[in-house]
Write an enzyme that holds these catalytic residues in place. Structure first.
Site, PDB file in Angstrom:
ATOM      1  CG  ASP A   1      -2.206   0.811   0.895  1.00 21.66           C
ATOM      2  OD1 ASP A   1      -2.166   1.616  -0.054  1.00 21.66           O
ATOM      3  OD2 ASP A   1      -3.208   0.681   1.611  1.00 21.66           O
TER       4      ASP A   1
HETATM    5  C1  BGC Z   1      -5.124   3.038   0.159  1.00 22.52           C
HETATM    6  C2  BGC Z   1      -5.315   1.954  -0.879  1.00 22.52           C
HETATM    7  C3  BGC Z   1      -5.216   2.546  -2.262  1.00 22.52           C
HETATM    8  C4  BGC Z   1      -3.882   3.236  -2.401  1.00 22.52           C
HETATM    9  C5  BGC Z   1      -3.639   3.798  -3.772  1.00 22.52           C
HETATM   10  C6  BGC Z   1      -3.903   3.890  -0.109  1.00 22.52           C
HETATM   11  O1  BGC Z   1      -3.854   4.995   0.706  1.00 22.52           O
HETATM   12  O2  BGC Z   1      -5.032   2.447   1.434  1.00 22.52           O
HETATM   13  O3  BGC Z   1      -6.547   1.318  -0.675  1.00 22.52           O
HETATM   14  O4  BGC Z   1      -5.389   1.545  -3.214  1.00 22.52           O
HETATM   15  O5  BGC Z   1      -3.824   4.285  -1.459  1.00 22.52           O
HETATM   16  O6  BGC Z   1      -4.419   4.873  -4.049  1.00 22.52           O
END
Ligand code: BGC
Length: 739
Positions: A286
């Site tokens: 993430d």
């Molecule tokens: C979130 C994810 C997301 C990623 C990319 C993160 O802050 O937890 O769910 O896919 O950002 O945007």
């Protein structure tokens, strides 16, 4: 109504026409191609493939690496996210095509519940208990996303969530592993179809692995501490189902699990994911999760964080840039083997081949297709259909709903009523809120003869009562009041935990003032999580839970309000009476002192009942369903046998309607304490007024297996109770023996 069904069926056929299964010889061919590319790559180029950076077109995290364009030009990036549009992705792809290896970029984005045509938020869709509808929603989202140059969505979110304080409950399928698993599978099938190389499919990403939804105290990004039993029994199931459905990527979660952050967790990323589940795709972190290993306090610096991640089984670094900084040196120091790097690159290249990007890196950047695909009328129609299926009727005293279209004066009150912005909810990707239909617009279109009076009533979150007088005035003039209240979209989703589940601001006061007028009041809730609405639940005669329904929200709600659609949604998550009851979910254990209101020394509260406000699986219809008694084909079975249980369900009301017939099971005595009930099957049926149907379920060892005391998975002989009903509370029961 019939027309809609036909449109949707034909979209389904159209969308699936392009899909075909990949054979094992095609897979071997891809593996060989991957190897032939890998052989030509320098270590630096390989490491480049392991990096994912956001473009500055959209922002889904705090930190943006400004130099991402130079990185692409130097072959130091494998994938880009937050960049879409056929022209823009083509421009970036052309830069990658100018590098020595000419390896195409992968474009990812959070296409969570629609791309341009926004569908209901995932928790809402889960309320439909309609797997076909959920798959269709993902299918349309993939078609639009792929037409805008995207190859990869960061969805489905498969996190079981039992704490509504956590804002991300809105992104998942609720509290139950069985329902969650089926929905995870439907979403993967919708996104990926059965042929990733088709130009209307995108790669899915199963997130957030693992147990992110169990963040302590419902506070986002918080630690998770749970037994391996709880992890395996409850939290892992939906991720596994998504992987079994063929998802080609997985995202690691932000949280630590029992002290080891997921992004450095070998047990999760290698032992479970690869060794037990045989996952062949790649794992991405993430946002900046590798860097965050330092804040977790398990890595001292960039090098240590990178070493821990790659050796745990993390293939791609989202946004930290740590792999690019540290891996080459780590390989030279023998802290990371080149074989490990090769394996990670191989997995990423494989997905690029599966998507057909090596055949034509621009195949998803077709401006003509983009123009003719986005927000097509049939997609909007599908969004409306899925939206009305997602609505849950929580209360309808004296059949206040549906409202007659002949009603003269209708008051529509609430800041969420004349509102397009909030309709699309959080994580609404490239959705353009100005194109959504507000509730007020939907009502006016559905009841053109009515005199529709609108007043704002109050703001969502402040203390001002200055608009009350106007709202009361409007309410006084009306025959029925529709009150749209709830949360703003930003109040749920990422980094949106709340300590209170009450309606924000002075909305409850507004409801109370309007209630005093004695007019019939319908509350339309819009929110991203269960709310504590006890007063409303007690005093207001009709309540619709609509969550955030997307582009077609206003039309879909109006369809239900005026009876063009008979609601059939069921809650995928328990509604507590108070925050103090959390965690509250239907499949709890019995305890050694089950609640007895006449005995103080039993498991309960002094100040509140144990019962939720609305149980899991709950939802009413404009018609009524009567359940007969369950009938077994035999009273005993062996592990190898199948038992069938049938029940007659009759539509005893005046309308045609759909009902979700739910089957729960309890294992009465086992080597470990088992939940008081677990959902094991359901069927959504449609009945004409007066019609009956016999619904039959098959029970095999699959439904009866669990992690036994020694953690082996299987059955134990003994007595089981089968519970069948309209929700997890109101069931008809029968028992049988497993011999
Ligand atoms: C979130 C994810 C997301 C990623 C990319 C993160 O802050 O937890 O769910 O896919 O950002 O945007």
């Amino acid at each position: 109504m019939r027309k809609t069904v036909i449109v949707i069926v034909s979209i389904g056929l159209m969308l699936f026409a392009a899909c075909k299964k990949q054979t094992s010889s095609e897979q071997t061919l891809i593996d060989n191609k991957v190897d032939s590319v890998l052989k030509l790559m320098t270590l630096e180029e390989k490491i480049g493939q392991l990096s994912l950076y956001t473009s500055d077109m959209d922002q889904t995290g705090a930190f943006i690496r400004k130099e991402y364009i130079q990185d692409i030009k130097q072959g130091k990036v494998g994938a880009i996210f937050n960049a879409y549009g056929a022209a823009y992705t083509r421009k970036l792809q052309a830069m990658a095509m100018n590098t020595r290896m000419r390896i195409p970029l992968l474009f990812g984005y959070d296409v969570i519940h629609g791309h341009r045509t926004i569908f209901p938020v995932p928790l809402a869709e889960a309320s439909s208990w309609d797997l076909g509808a959920i798959e269709l929603s993902a299918r349309v989202a993939a078609t639009e996303a792929a037409a805008e140059g995207l190859h990869w969505t960061f969805a489905p979110m498969c996190d079981i969530a039992r704490d509504p304080r956590w804002g991300r409950v809105v992104e998942g399928a609720g509290e139950d592993p069985f329902l969650g698993s089926l929905i995870a599978k439907a979403r993967v099938q919708g996104f990926q179809g059965s042929d990733l190389s088709a130009v209307n499919t995108v790669a899915a990403c199963v997130k957030h692995f693992a147990a992110y939804g169990a963040a302590q105290a419902g506070r986002d990004y918080h630690s998770v501490d749970m037994s391996e039993r709880m992890l395996r029994e409850t939290y892992l199931a939906p991720y596994k189902a998504a992987i079994d459905a063929g998802a080609v990527t997985v995202m690691s979660s932000f949280n630590d699990l029992n002290g080891i952050p997921a992004t450095a967790n070998h047990f999760l990323m290698t032992e479970i994911l690869r060794n037990e589940w045989n996952f062949k795709g790649f794992v991405v972190t993430d946002y900046t999760s590798i860097m965050e290993l330092m804040f977790h306090g398990v890595a001292a610096d960039t090098a240590q964080a990178s070493e821990m991640s790659i050796n745990a089984g993390i293939d791609m670094d989202m946004q930290s840039g740590f792999y690019n900084q540290a891996l080459e040196k780590l390989v030279k120091e023998n802290k990371v083997s080149e074989k490990t790097i090769d394996e990670a690159v191989r997995r990423i290249l494989k997905v690029k081949f599966q998507l057909g990007l090596f055949d034509d890196p621009y195949r998803y950047c077709n401006e003509e297709r983009e123009k003719t695909t986005l927000m097509k009328p049939e997609f909007l129609e599908a969004a409306r259909e899925v939206a009305r299926k997602s609505i849950v009727l929580l209360k309808n005293d004296n059949n206040l709903l549906p409202i007659s279209k002949q009603t003269k004066n209708i008051a529509v009150i609430g800041t969420l009523a004349d509102n397009k912005r909030e309709m699309i909810g959080s994580w609404s990707a490239a959705g353009n809120w100005t194109k959504s239909i507000s509730l007020l617009e939907g009502i006016k279109a559905s009841a053109p003869q009515a005199n529709v009076l609108y007043a704002k009533g109050c703001n969502i979150a402040d203390d001002s009562t200055q608009y009350f007088a106007e709202a009361l005035n409007v309410a006084k003039k009306s025959d029925v009041v529709i009150l749209a209240i709830g949360e703003a979209a930003y109040m749920s989703g990422e980094a949106a935990s709340r300590s209170s589940l009450d309606l924000p601001g002075v909305q409850l006061q507004l409801v109370q003032k309007i209630h005093e007028l004695g007019k019939p009041v319908v509350v339309v809730l819009m929110n991203g999580r269960p709310l504590t609405i006890n007063w409303i639940g007690e005093k207001i005669p009709a309540i619709l839970e609509t969550w955030f329904l997307g582009t077609q929200a206003g039309n879909a709600i109006a369809d239900v309000l005026f009876g063009d659609y008979n609601p059939s949604g069921k809650l995928p998550i328990t509604f507590p009476r108070a925050v103090g009851q959390i965690p509250i979910y239907y499949c709890m254990k019995n305890t050694g002192r089950p609640m007895d209101v006449n005995n103080k020394y039993t498991s309960k509260y002094l100040d509140i009942s144990n019962e939720p406000l609305y149980p899991f699986g709950f939802g009413l219809s404009y018609t009524t369903f009567e359940y007969g008694e369950p009938m077994l084909n035999k009273k005993e079975m062996t592990e190898a046998e199948v038992l069938t249980v049938s029940i007659d369900v009759k539509n005893t009301g005046k309308y045609k309607g759909e009902e979700v017939v739910q089957l729960y099971i309890r294992d009465l005595v086992a080597s470990v304490a088992r939940p008081v009930k677990e959902l094991k099957a359901f069927q959504k049926i449609e009945l004409e007024a007066g019609q009956s149907k016999t619904v039959t379920f098959e029970i095999s060892s699959k439904e009866l297996s669990f992690y036994r005391a020694d953690m082996s998975f299987g059955v134990e002989k003994g007595k089981f109770i089968l519970m069948i009903g309209s929700n997890s509370r109101d069931t008809k029961n029968i028992d049988f023996m497993l011999n």
